[in-house]
Motif scaffolding. Structure first.
Motif, short mmCIF file in Angstrom:
data_model
loop_
_atom_site.label_atom_id
_atom_site.label_comp_id
_atom_site.label_asym_id
_atom_site.label_seq_id
_atom_site.Cartn_x
_atom_site.Cartn_y
_atom_site.Cartn_z
N VAL A 8 43.80 25.18 4.92
CA VAL A 8 42.44 25.19 5.23
C VAL A 8 42.36 26.19 6.18
N CYS A 9 41.48 27.03 6.35
CA CYS A 9 41.24 28.09 7.33
C CYS A 9 40.09 27.54 8.49
N LEU A 10 40.79 26.87 9.35
CA LEU A 10 40.05 26.33 10.47
C LEU A 10 39.72 27.38 11.60
N ILE A 11 38.45 27.93 11.67
CA ILE A 11 38.22 28.83 12.99
C ILE A 11 38.27 28.00 14.26
N SER A 12 37.62 26.90 14.36
CA SER A 12 37.39 26.17 15.76
C SER A 12 37.29 24.74 15.45
N PRO A 13 38.28 24.21 16.28
CA PRO A 13 39.21 24.68 17.36
C PRO A 13 40.34 25.39 16.79
N PHE A 14 40.66 26.44 17.49
CA PHE A 14 41.77 27.51 17.03
C PHE A 14 43.18 26.86 16.95
N VAL A 15 43.73 26.89 15.69
CA VAL A 15 45.07 26.32 15.37
C VAL A 15 45.96 27.21 15.00
N LEU A 37 33.49 22.39 2.98
CA LEU A 37 34.29 21.28 2.88
C LEU A 37 33.78 20.13 2.20
N ASN A 38 34.61 19.20 1.48
CA ASN A 38 33.99 18.18 0.99
C ASN A 38 34.14 16.93 2.03
N GLU A 39 35.21 16.93 2.85
CA GLU A 39 35.16 15.94 4.08
C GLU A 39 35.69 16.63 5.12
N GLU A 47 46.08 6.75 12.80
CA GLU A 47 45.11 6.94 11.77
C GLU A 47 43.98 6.11 11.34
N LEU A 48 43.37 5.67 12.71
CA LEU A 48 42.03 4.89 12.82
C LEU A 48 40.96 6.05 12.74
N THR A 49 40.17 5.77 11.88
CA THR A 49 39.14 7.12 11.80
C THR A 49 38.07 6.43 12.79
N ILE A 50 37.65 7.61 13.54
CA ILE A 50 36.44 7.35 14.36
C ILE A 50 35.28 8.10 14.21
N TRP A 51 35.36 9.13 13.19
CA TRP A 51 34.17 9.87 12.73
C TRP A 51 34.71 10.33 11.52
N LYS A 52 33.44 10.46 10.46
CA LYS A 52 33.89 11.03 9.21
C LYS A 52 32.36 11.36 8.82
N ILE A 53 32.46 12.40 7.94
CA ILE A 53 31.23 13.17 7.14
C ILE A 53 31.99 13.47 5.78
N VAL A 54 31.09 13.23 4.58
CA VAL A 54 31.51 13.63 3.40
C VAL A 54 30.38 14.06 2.90
N GLY A 55 30.65 15.48 2.27
CA GLY A 55 29.54 16.11 1.50
C GLY A 55 29.33 15.55 0.26
N SER A 56 28.38 16.21 -0.60
CA SER A 56 28.03 15.39 -1.91
C SER A 56 28.36 16.66 -2.79
N SER A 57 28.10 16.34 -4.02
CA SER A 57 28.23 17.42 -5.27
C SER A 57 27.13 18.62 -4.97
N VAL A 81 41.27 15.59 9.95
CA VAL A 81 41.56 15.39 8.52
C VAL A 81 40.19 16.23 7.67
N VAL A 82 40.91 17.14 7.03
CA VAL A 82 39.95 18.13 6.44
C VAL A 82 40.22 18.27 5.21
N ARG A 83 39.17 17.98 4.04
CA ARG A 83 39.19 18.21 2.52
C ARG A 83 38.42 19.31 2.26
N PRO A 84 39.04 20.42 1.73
CA PRO A 84 38.21 21.57 1.24
C PRO A 84 37.51 21.32 0.11
N ARG A 85 36.38 22.15 -0.28
CA ARG A 85 35.51 21.84 -1.48
C ARG A 85 36.61 22.18 -2.68
N GLY A 86 36.16 21.05 -3.59
CA GLY A 86 37.13 21.16 -4.96
C GLY A 86 38.40 20.40 -4.83
N ALA A 87 38.97 19.99 -3.47
CA ALA A 87 40.16 19.42 -3.66
C ALA A 87 39.90 17.90 -3.94
#
Length: 167
Positions: A8-15, A37-39, A47-57, A81-87
């Motif tokens: 994944v190409c994360l621009i910010s925060p810089f990694v 992203l999808n998610e 691994e306790l999720t404290i925030w999450k957003i999920v895209g739709s189709s 945790v980053v899930r690219p579109r299509g993954a």
């Protein structure tokens, strides 16, 4: 099952590398990725999720996202945790981030507050950050660059993206 790791190409925060912990010099980094992203989620180290957003189709996650949880404390470790579109569901990138030292975070906060309404100081600070390869600070400054023309902002984002996507 975790699935295969995603690039994944994360621009910010810089990694600088997905294999290393990214030190974050501000308590509320903006989140920005190059591809939609999808998610996207933020987890504790255990691994306790404290925030999450999920895209739709029909609607991907994109753009600049304000830091969605409590400010990062100095030395605090989190995982994005980053899930690219299509993954598929298990195909994610796990990006370890950690709040910088108390001194570094205080210096960044002071610098940002001193830049309000001072484009010349902002430009000087950005040049210093880029010249010293401090891309973490540079991207924070770019995200705070309200006075930049959209063309200049796109050019700066492309420069950072080129560096960020060579992981």
């Amino acid at each position: 099952t975790r699935g295969r790791p995603q690039k994944v190409c994360l621009i910010s925060p810089f990694v600088s590398s997905l294999d290393q912990v990214a030190i974050i010099p501000t308590d509320k980094p903006s989140i920005k990725v190059l591809e939609p992203l999808n998610e996207l989620s933020v987890e504790t180290e255990d691994e306790l999720t404290i925030w999450k957003i999920v895209g739709s189709s029909t609607s991907a996650i994109k753009g600049l996202i304000s830091w969605p949880v409590d400010p990062i404390r100095p030395g605090q470790s989190l995982v994005m945790v980053v899930r690219p579109r299509g993954a598929s569901g298990g195909e994610v990138a796990r990006i370890k981030i950690k709040g910088a030292s108390k001194d570094v975070m205080a210096q960044t906060k002071h610098l940002l507050s001193s830049l309000d309404g001072n484009p010349k100081k902002w430009e000087k600070s950005l040049n210093e950050a880029l010249n010293s390869n401090n891309y973490a600070l540079a991207i924070i400054l770019i995200n705070k660059s309200y006075h930049l023309s959209s063309t200049n902002k796109i050019t700066l984002n492309e420069l950072i993206a080129k560096e960020a996507c060579q992981k």
